[in-house]
Design an enzyme around this catalytic site. Structure first.
Site, mmCIF file in Angstrom:
data_model
loop_
_atom_site.group_PDB
_atom_site.id
_atom_site.type_symbol
_atom_site.label_atom_id
_atom_site.label_comp_id
_atom_site.label_asym_id
_atom_site.label_seq_id
_atom_site.Cartn_x
_atom_site.Cartn_y
_atom_site.Cartn_z
ATOM 1 N N ASN A 12 0.874 -1.177 0.000
ATOM 2 C CA ASN A 12 0.000 0.000 0.000
ATOM 3 C C ASN A 12 0.912 1.228 0.000
ATOM 4 O OD1 ASN A 12 -1.851 2.004 0.442
ATOM 5 N ND2 ASN A 12 -2.424 1.356 2.526
ATOM 6 N N TRP A 13 1.048 1.819 -1.171
ATOM 7 C CA TRP A 13 1.959 2.964 -1.290
ATOM 8 C C TRP A 13 1.395 4.234 -0.650
ATOM 9 C CZ3 TRP A 13 4.187 2.931 -7.038
ATOM 10 C CH2 TRP A 13 5.042 1.837 -7.165
ATOM 11 N N LYS A 14 0.092 4.221 -0.350
ATOM 12 C CA LYS A 14 -0.581 5.420 0.186
ATOM 13 C C LYS A 14 -0.318 6.613 -0.747
ATOM 14 C CE LYS A 14 -0.354 3.248 4.665
ATOM 15 N NZ LYS A 14 -0.244 3.341 6.117
ATOM 16 N N HIS A 98 -9.633 1.060 4.666
ATOM 17 C CA HIS A 98 -8.366 1.273 5.389
ATOM 18 C C HIS A 98 -8.606 2.273 6.529
ATOM 19 C CE1 HIS A 98 -4.280 2.523 6.296
ATOM 20 N NE2 HIS A 98 -3.903 1.370 5.773
ATOM 21 N N GLU A 100 -7.032 4.706 7.580
ATOM 22 C CA GLU A 100 -6.811 6.120 7.252
ATOM 23 C C GLU A 100 -8.019 6.711 6.537
ATOM 24 O OE1 GLU A 100 -3.020 5.579 5.336
ATOM 25 O OE2 GLU A 100 -2.171 5.009 7.277
ATOM 26 N N GLU A 172 -5.536 -5.088 10.631
ATOM 27 C CA GLU A 172 -4.572 -4.008 10.803
ATOM 28 C C GLU A 172 -4.874 -3.244 12.093
ATOM 29 O OE1 GLU A 172 -2.383 -2.811 7.087
ATOM 30 O OE2 GLU A 172 -4.167 -1.583 7.148
ATOM 31 N N GLY A 178 2.218 2.278 10.884
ATOM 32 C CA GLY A 178 3.140 3.403 10.735
ATOM 33 C C GLY A 178 3.814 3.841 12.024
ATOM 34 N N SER A 218 3.314 -1.993 10.543
ATOM 35 C CA SER A 218 4.751 -1.950 10.832
ATOM 36 C C SER A 218 5.496 -3.252 10.502
ATOM 37 C CB SER A 218 4.993 -1.546 12.295
ATOM 38 O OG SER A 218 4.551 -0.213 12.501
ATOM 39 N N GLY A 239 2.839 -1.058 4.345
ATOM 40 C CA GLY A 239 2.805 0.373 4.014
ATOM 41 C C GLY A 239 4.217 0.885 3.806
ATOM 42 N N GLY A 240 4.765 1.530 4.831
ATOM 43 C CA GLY A 240 6.085 2.169 4.753
ATOM 44 C C GLY A 240 7.166 1.327 4.081
HETATM 45 P P1 PGA Z 1 2.708 0.350 7.735
HETATM 46 O O1 PGA Z 1 1.248 0.540 7.089
HETATM 47 O O2 PGA Z 1 3.293 -0.895 7.141
HETATM 48 O O3 PGA Z 1 3.462 1.589 7.311
HETATM 49 O O4 PGA Z 1 2.533 0.257 9.202
HETATM 50 C C1 PGA Z 1 0.411 -0.552 6.935
HETATM 51 C C2 PGA Z 1 -0.882 -0.107 6.314
HETATM 52 O O5 PGA Z 1 -1.388 0.969 6.632
HETATM 53 O O6 PGA Z 1 -1.449 -0.825 5.486
#
Ligand code: PGA
Length: 256
Positions: A12-14, A98, A100, A172, A178, A218, A239-240
């Protein structure tokens, strides 16, 4: 109860990276690094606008996914993207609900349910995200929250003939996203097992048994493995760490 599906690793590149050139570079590096990987489904979910430019007509085995979708088919919905548009660009997956989106865009369980139905109706594989906040966790409400999110998200989903191969759920925990504080595999397993049994009650047992449930929050190349090999998850949502080609490649290889 453990599904035998091949692992799915979703990037997930966001809202990253900031240029098309960087997006292409990242996509190509990951594609090259993983070209011999056969037993893992790798899905990259870039921002919408990069999708057509990364769609290489299946030249790599990497699948494309979107980070969101709107529930209406077409029309006067300024700024929104339909499921059909995503399919047309070569998307096979879409992340729905998600945390967010729930947090910054007020997406409710009802919205998540509508988006899920739209994705299913157009045969775009949903990756449904659920998870509790730190506060809810501390109050011992994790199961209650997961159950509520699942029950509402899956409402009237039995109108569709679901196949587990078309449906993914990602656990999640919001406090792990994050933050660098990943949920321990043991705690994640409890949530994963609970999700599977809840889906079994809501939908049906066979579907639940074969369902792919991912862990996200994470994850990096150092901590990825136990979620698959000890905690019975069928994949990961990254994500990250998905923004660094080498790191992401390492994660995929570590679970393949
Ligand atoms: P993260 O994000 O790996 O940066 O914690 C995961 C996500 O939001 O899908």
């Amino acid at each position: 109860m453990q599904s035998m599906n091949k692992p799915i690793v979703v990037a997930n590149w966001k809202m990253n990276p900031q240029s098309l050139a960087e997006a292409k570079r990242l996509f190509d590096s990951v594609g090259k690094g993983l070209k011999d990987i056969k037993n893992t489904e790798v899905v990259i979910c870039p921002p919408f606008i990069y999708l057509p430019l990364l769609n290489n007509g299946g030249r790599t085995s990497i699948k494309l996914g979107a980070q969101d979708v709107f529930w209406e088919k077409k029309g006067a919905f300024t700024g929104e993207i339909s499921s059909k548009m995503l399919k047309d660009l070569g998307c096979q997956y879409v992340i729905i609900g998600h945390s967010e989106r729930r947090r910054y865009f007020n997406e409710t369980d009802e919205v998540v349910n509508k988006k899920l139905k739209t994705a299913l109706a157009t045969k775009l594989n949903p990756i449904l995200c659920i998870g509790e906040t730190q506060q809810e966790r501390k109050k011992g409400k994790t199961k209650e929250i997961l159950k509520r999110q699942l029950t509402n998200a899956l409402e009237k989903i039995s109108d569709f003939r679901l196949h587990t191969s078309d449906f993914v759920i990602a656990y999640e925990p919001i406090w792990a996203i994050g933050t660098g504080k990943a949920c321990s595999p043991a705690e994640a397993k409890r949530a994963g097992d609970f999700i599977r049994s809840t889906v079994s009650n809501i939908y049906n047992q066979k579907f639940a048994e074969n369902l792919s449930i991912l862990y996200g929050g994470s994850v990096n190349s150092q901590n990825a493995k136990p979620y698959i090999f000890e905690a019975d998850f069928q994949g990961l949502l990254i994500g990250g760490a998905s923004l660094k080609a080498k790191e992401f490649i390492k994660i995929v290889k570590s679970v393949s």
